[in-house]
Motif scaffolding. Structure first.
Motif, PDB file in Angstrom:
ATOM      1  N   TYR A   1     -11.241  13.991  -4.204  1.00 29.05           N
ATOM      2  CA  TYR A   1      -9.943  14.822  -4.606  1.00 29.05           C
ATOM      3  C   TYR A   1      -8.643  14.419  -3.973  1.00 29.05           C
ATOM      4  O   TYR A   1      -7.666  14.768  -4.115  1.00 29.05           O
TER       5      TYR A   1
ATOM      6  N   PHE B   1      -2.110  17.535  -3.634  1.00 30.52           N
ATOM      7  CA  PHE B   1      -3.044  16.600  -4.252  1.00 30.52           C
ATOM      8  C   PHE B   1      -2.223  15.983  -5.424  1.00 30.52           C
ATOM      9  O   PHE B   1      -2.559  14.805  -5.901  1.00 30.52           O
ATOM     10  N   LEU B   2      -1.419  16.784  -6.188  1.00 28.96           N
ATOM     11  CA  LEU B   2      -0.830  16.297  -7.556  1.00 28.96           C
ATOM     12  C   LEU B   2       0.749  16.224  -7.318  1.00 28.96           C
ATOM     13  O   LEU B   2       1.341  17.002  -8.118  1.00 28.96           O
TER      14      LEU B   2
ATOM     15  N   LEU C   1      -9.943  18.232 -10.594  1.00 24.37           N
ATOM     16  CA  LEU C   1      -9.691  18.569  -9.022  1.00 24.37           C
ATOM     17  C   LEU C   1     -10.287  19.976  -8.847  1.00 24.37           C
ATOM     18  O   LEU C   1     -10.715  20.366  -7.572  1.00 24.37           O
TER      19      LEU C   1
ATOM     20  N   LEU D   1     -12.747  20.215  -5.895  1.00 22.00           N
ATOM     21  CA  LEU D   1     -12.384  20.806  -4.743  1.00 22.00           C
ATOM     22  C   LEU D   1     -12.925  22.273  -4.705  1.00 22.00           C
ATOM     23  O   LEU D   1     -13.289  22.920  -3.543  1.00 22.00           O
TER      24      LEU D   1
ATOM     25  N   ARG E   1      -7.711  26.441  -5.593  1.00 22.46           N
ATOM     26  CA  ARG E   1      -8.275  25.440  -7.041  1.00 22.46           C
ATOM     27  C   ARG E   1      -9.346  26.178  -7.684  1.00 22.46           C
ATOM     28  O   ARG E   1      -9.565  26.168  -8.865  1.00 22.46           O
TER      29      ARG E   1
ATOM     30  N   SER F   1       1.019  -1.166   0.061  1.00 19.03           N
ATOM     31  CA  SER F   1      -0.095   0.116   0.161  1.00 19.03           C
ATOM     32  C   SER F   1       0.943   1.246  -0.072  1.00 19.03           C
ATOM     33  O   SER F   1       2.177   1.082   0.370  1.00 19.03           O
ATOM     34  N   ASP F   2       0.363   2.307  -0.404  1.00 20.43           N
ATOM     35  CA  ASP F   2       1.260   3.423  -0.485  1.00 20.43           C
ATOM     36  C   ASP F   2       0.923   4.233   0.756  1.00 20.43           C
ATOM     37  O   ASP F   2       1.403   5.642   0.997  1.00 20.43           O
ATOM     38  N   LEU F   3       0.416   3.729   1.497  1.00 25.26           N
ATOM     39  CA  LEU F   3       0.125   4.343   2.952  1.00 25.26           C
ATOM     40  C   LEU F   3       1.642   4.680   3.731  1.00 25.26           C
ATOM     41  O   LEU F   3       2.593   3.929   3.596  1.00 25.26           O
ATOM     42  N   LYS F   4       1.552   6.055   4.110  1.00 29.03           N
ATOM     43  CA  LYS F   4       2.953   6.642   4.669  1.00 29.03           C
ATOM     44  C   LYS F   4       2.583   7.389   6.025  1.00 29.03           C
ATOM     45  O   LYS F   4       1.822   8.333   5.741  1.00 29.03           O
TER      46      LYS F   4
ATOM     47  N   LEU G   1      -6.760  25.450   0.379  1.00 28.21           N
ATOM     48  CA  LEU G   1      -6.420  24.553  -0.772  1.00 28.21           C
ATOM     49  C   LEU G   1      -7.444  24.959  -1.962  1.00 28.21           C
ATOM     50  O   LEU G   1      -7.322  25.125  -3.072  1.00 28.21           O
TER      51      LEU G   1
ATOM     52  N   GLY H   1      -4.886   1.776  -2.172  1.00 27.08           N
ATOM     53  CA  GLY H   1      -4.693   3.354  -1.996  1.00 27.08           C
ATOM     54  C   GLY H   1      -5.057   3.370  -0.336  1.00 27.08           C
ATOM     55  O   GLY H   1      -5.744   3.070   0.286  1.00 27.08           O
ATOM     56  N   THR H   2      -4.429   4.678  -0.033  1.00 24.42           N
ATOM     57  CA  THR H   2      -4.383   4.930   1.415  1.00 24.42           C
ATOM     58  C   THR H   2      -6.072   5.232   1.922  1.00 24.42           C
ATOM     59  O   THR H   2      -6.311   4.715   3.124  1.00 24.42           O
TER      60      THR H   2
ATOM     61  N   PRO I   1      -5.664  17.061 -14.873  1.00 25.14           N
ATOM     62  CA  PRO I   1      -5.947  17.000 -13.424  1.00 25.14           C
ATOM     63  C   PRO I   1      -6.453  18.402 -12.696  1.00 25.14           C
ATOM     64  O   PRO I   1      -7.336  18.125 -12.026  1.00 25.14           O
TER      65      PRO I   1
ATOM     66  N   PRO J   1      -7.769  11.566  -7.995  1.00 28.72           N
ATOM     67  CA  PRO J   1      -6.800  12.254  -8.959  1.00 28.72           C
ATOM     68  C   PRO J   1      -5.541  11.187  -8.820  1.00 28.72           C
ATOM     69  O   PRO J   1      -4.983  11.113  -9.795  1.00 28.72           O
TER      70      PRO J   1
ATOM     71  N   ARG K   1      -4.372   9.640 -12.572  1.00 26.74           N
ATOM     72  CA  ARG K   1      -3.078  10.129 -13.197  1.00 26.74           C
ATOM     73  C   ARG K   1      -2.460   8.690 -13.655  1.00 26.74           C
ATOM     74  O   ARG K   1      -1.686   8.758 -14.828  1.00 26.74           O
TER      75      ARG K   1
ATOM     76  N   MET L   1      -8.396  22.608   3.867  1.00 30.23           N
ATOM     77  CA  MET L   1      -9.160  22.812   2.805  1.00 30.23           C
ATOM     78  C   MET L   1      -9.537  23.945   2.200  1.00 30.23           C
ATOM     79  O   MET L   1      -9.641  24.136   1.007  1.00 30.23           O
TER      80      MET L   1
END
Ligand SMILES: Nc1ncnc2c1ncn2[C@@H]1O[C@H](COP(=O)(O)O)[C@@H](O)[C@H]1O
Ligand SMILES: Nc1ncnc2c1ncn2[C@@H]1O[C@H](COP(=O)(O)O)[C@@H](O)[C@H]1O
Ligand SMILES: Nc1ncnc2c1ncn2[C@@H]1O[C@H](COP(=O)(O)O)[C@@H](O)[C@H]1O
Ligand code: NA
Ligand code: NA
Ligand code: NA
Lengths: 318, 105, 105, 105, 318, 318
Positions: free
Chosen positions: E267, C55-56, E287, E291, E215, A22-25, E211, E164-165, E283, E271, E275, E208
């Motif tokens: 979001y 996000f990117l 996004l 967002l 956006r 997993s990309d969990l960090k 951000l 994914g996380t 993106p 994304p 990718r 948020m």
């Protein structure tokens, strides 16, 4: 049998995240922040409950158990050197790791007792803080005695041991907790350092799982001996710890915690100290055994066993 | 290139624990400008060094400094013996300093 | 400059997702030292790449390596075809390695 | 070296507060690739600059860019007057661009 | 009319800080830590309350609503492609974002219900976690079907989606919460994962806001269609969600939360997945809409409207 | 005499860690996160209790005390310029620091009152937020008046002052707290912003100790005058503050907090503003005095003294 605590499931999910890639960090800053929190909180909690004892009554018992902890590396060394055929440097460094302690394993033990509503002596945390010292010094002597090569940097090592983050934060927590308990001002600080303890431990175990799964891969490549050692030696050390706890008249909870301390091994303070004192030892070896094998063993299987050990000692006498 | 001065560019990679020592040395050599990039990792005679490992942190730093050719030999004379203790590496190359910003070489 | 060895300096910029691949390649080319600077941003044929965007995220790494002239062509031969897949850039320049620290080239 | 193109390499160090201005300038000079390393510290005519100080943060950035010799003079002409206001330093050196990755110079 | 919740004011101040160019910055490590916390906490809370259901009773309902979520990108795509004149890649990628969900929007919905003391089904969180999968897969197919060019990296995409996380942390929270609820050991962990939930959400919404204001500027430059879509499409999706919730016999709170899930868009997970799957999509477009437009619309205006929708459906029948 | 609060011991251990060269380090992201938390929490708490007042009643008193705060730099400047022989730039910049305030010192004052169960006016926090403005403007005028050289960047300075992180977060906290109090929705947010306040303050003071010990070394090299100023001037300013508080009819607690505000000096907002407004001043000087001398003096010795001052004023009249 004891039910598994929810908090250790976080460790399982950490390991699993590593396994499935997993990309969990966990951000490094969070990991460091949580470890600072845990050390202070463990110290604080112990300090608060120490405020109920006469400090002078406690010191001789605590002192003896700290000094006797030097027995752990002294036992581990010949096993590693002669059975395991490790170099003097590696055998000494690994011994130092196993003589030293893991605050998180201790915390899991405390959580285990809390779930059972079992009493334990508050000054166990003081023993934990101080056990580092004889373990690291003894391990270094074993790694270096008679060996030529570079001179041991004793000054630098002692500075590292005595001012290292773990010891410092634990003792700081103890002192402030003790004072807060004594002047009866624990109250607003406990909302942070006591109420949130388990939640923080959960996060920390998640990260530990991620780290352990990486380390286990490395140590697995080093062969079966080190893995067996990482499981069997803690059982031996725990038995010795439980025996001492019972001998010194600790409660069942306290006896179990002493077993946990003797069984647990370091992955923060010891690696840092050994790099200074025994730079020719392979850190992947000691860290792999400590974090990849013994830590998971202790929190899942060891802790309930050590509780049974303590129970067994306390039952034979009465 | 117009409006430029021929200079030497030093590029030094050492462990962060030796950075202070290096900075003292540069001060003694009367260096008047340098740039430091921290948090570098790498591989060399001591194996891999990586600042991201939680338990076994080894951080490298990259130090870049530009100075006049005259001064370069002086810096080098100070630096060379020290590098033995510092480990890492030190590269020197030719470059042109673009005139414009305040003189700091 | 005295006590220096003429060498080649490689400066490679790629995305962090390709770093492992590059490190394997360098190992195969028997490179004995390199330095990695992470967290770089930049602009190129794929547009802007920036590790700070929440996000990117696109992180570049800068890899610096010094090796003897003899070895440089060998490294280059391995590197050139790989760079097509890696993107980014690779520069080579002349430099002098200052003798002193343990040999890691 | 085979399959390489002779180019110029610019290495610019400025304060991060001027990075946007520099990036605009590079865009105007039709530069098609550059790399930025943030979080650099250093010493120069304005004394020490250090991004790690909690209260008195000064962050430097290192900008590296490779371009063809023809374009280099054009970039330099734009850059030189600006550098006066930007402070820091700008070095130019010769390098070889390794052909392979997409053209971004 | 419902009063605005204090917690969403943090979002307003985040946007405002961006507008007046304040130098306010949330450290990236804090942002990441808070998002890890929120995902675990949302899962944990749902898991604890799921422990009260028969898991086998829940799965068919939850499963249906997850599968039906694929309708969202299937509806969004033709609107974007033929009304909005977007490229196939962009239309597909945006569809995937709108089919997917926003855990923070969900959390605002939960907070809205909590302030009203309204019940909702705990397993909504499971639906949220799983809805990502059909949405991202459908979106990718729409973006890629019949298109030549680079081959879709399905293997890499499925790994990204499944490990994914967001999905991982949500499911982990659900499992641990479920277990903790089942063995009755929620207690020390709830101090962290339940009591602090709203406070953490506050911090997160502040970031948020920062951000989103950045956006919104970007998406505003892309024209009026995408902004209208970002406001009108969620209303449509929410209506569909509320209808389904009512059809499947959810409570009024649960119906509203399903509407929120159908209306919210991703979001974070989307994304990252797009990718890999649709690298030729822009993106900034998806996004920005998600967002910069839909998120603020949902937390301020959408949530109270979805509550009314749910109320309306539930009132017609009885 | 008042007992020392446990929380300030964290500061002592921070200083000690610096002195013994421990490798203890607080991650920068944690430091920044905690400071964001503290500012919001201080504002929130004040805002909640302001909801109990008629806002229009409060504004004139608060306004007067803000305006009168300009007296602090006006008094400090001649002392620094003519007794201390500092340059105009340095004297002006240091004056601005001492006219401005330290939110953490204020928090220690609040904690002091909480331990004594003493009431204080909630709008003190609004005064704190706004006091920055006259202080920084006056300090800049003093530093620049009649001086040639570079033109003062008033536009940039006012933007920095008015949108700076500290002021922004404090005011945001006040507004949200006020609103939450007014609509009676303080409840889930208080678990974070009130209950954890003291624990977060503890961490923050630990870091402040580390930072102060570094700064003290620097300022000690600058001679005895600046150190004496750093101790004596706050006493003078506090006396003025206590007098004003009593004059305006504040409670004993409020009077003490006003004394604390007048005595405290800035190490976050002021350094940032002075670098823009007075770039030729030496920041090590003002920061060293503020953080290395006055901050520790205030939290250990000042706060209890200011309490006595307030008590004294309130006892003479009655
Ligand atoms: N040939 C080389 N090219 C680039 N960097 C090197 C080279 N040799 C050593 N280094 C850097 O210097 C650091 C220390 O080197 P060493 O002391 O040889 O282990 C390494 O971790 C690398 O970052
Ligand atoms: N001409 C150049 N000069 C400096 N760096 C470059 C140049 N071209 C590309 N790069 C770097 O390589 C990265 C990837 O390039 P690209 O694959 O072309 O998008 C960019 O983000 C830059 O950091
Ligand atoms: N001679 C030099 N060599 C390397 N870096 C320099 C040099 N002069 C200045 N710098 C860098 O440029 C930054 C700003 O320089 P200055 O504007 O002169 O203070 C410094 O902090 C250094 O990082
Ligand atoms: Na042990
Ligand atoms: Na959706
Ligand atoms: Na003041």
């Amino acid at each position: 049998m004891a039910t598994i605590q929810p908090v250790v499931l976080f460790f399982v999910f950490g390991v699993l995240a590593g396994v499935i890639k997993s990309d969990l960090k966990i951000p490094e800053a969070l990991y460091k922040s949580l470890s600072i929190f845990l050390l202070i909180a463990i110290g604080f909690k112990g300090g608060v409950s120490m405020a109920k004892y006469e400090i002078m009554e406690v010191l001789p018992i605590a002192g003896s158990m700290v000094v006797l902890a030097a027995m752990i590396p002294l036992t581990a060394y010949p096993i590693l050197r002669f059975l395991g055929k490790f170099t003097q440097a590696d055998a000494g460094a690994i011994s130092a790791h196993y003589g030293s302690v893991s605050a998180v394993t201790f915390a899991v033990g405390v959580a285990f007792l809390a779930a059972k509503d079992e009493y334990s002596e508050g000054y166990m945390v003081l023993i934990m803080a101080l056990m580092e010292i004889p373990a690291l010094v003894t391990g270094t002597i074993l790694a270096r005695a008679g060996a030529g090569g570079q001179k041991t940097q004793w000054g630098k090592l002692m500075h590292e041991i005595l001012t290292g983050t773990s010891l410092y934060l634990l003792l700081m927590g103890v002192v402030i907790g003790y004072y807060a308990g004594a002047v009866n001002l624990v109250s607003p600080l406990d909302k942070m350092f006591m109420d949130l303890f388990m939640g923080v431990l959960a996060f920390f175990l998640l990260e530990m799982g991620l780290l352990a799964s990486a380390r286990l891969k490395v140590v697995a490549a080093k062969g079966v001996f080190i893995i067996s050692f990482g499981i069997l030696f803690p059982l031996l050390a725990a038995f010795f710890g439980a025996y001492l706890g019972w001998l010194f008249g600790l409660s069942e909870g306290g006896t179990m915690l002493l077993a946990v301390l003797y069984a647990s091994c370091s992955y923060i303070a010891a690696p840092a100290a050994m790099r200074i004192a025994v730079p020719d030892a392979d850190p992947a070896l000691s860290l792999g055994a400590s974090l990849g094998v013994t830590f998971p063993f202790n929190i899942f299987i060891g802790v309930p066993i050590y509780w049974e050990m303590s129970h067994w000692f306390h039952s034979i006498v009465v | 290139m117009n409006n430029t001065i021929a200079m030497k560019r030093f590029e030094i990679v050492i462990g962060i624990e030796q950075l202070e020592q290096l900075m003292d040395l540069l001060e003694r050599s009367e260096v008047r400008g340098y740039t430091v990039i921290k948090n570098a990792s790498g591989y060399g005679s001591r194996g891999a060094r990586n600042p991201d490992d939680v338990f076994l942190t080894d951080e490298n730093v990259v130090v870049i400094l530009a100075c006049k050719n005259e001064q370069a030999q002086k810096v080098l004379n100070e630096l060379r013996p020290a590098m033995k203790g510092l480990g890492g590496m030190c590269l020197i190359s030719d470059c042109q300093w673009v005139e414009g910003p305040a003189v700091s070489y």
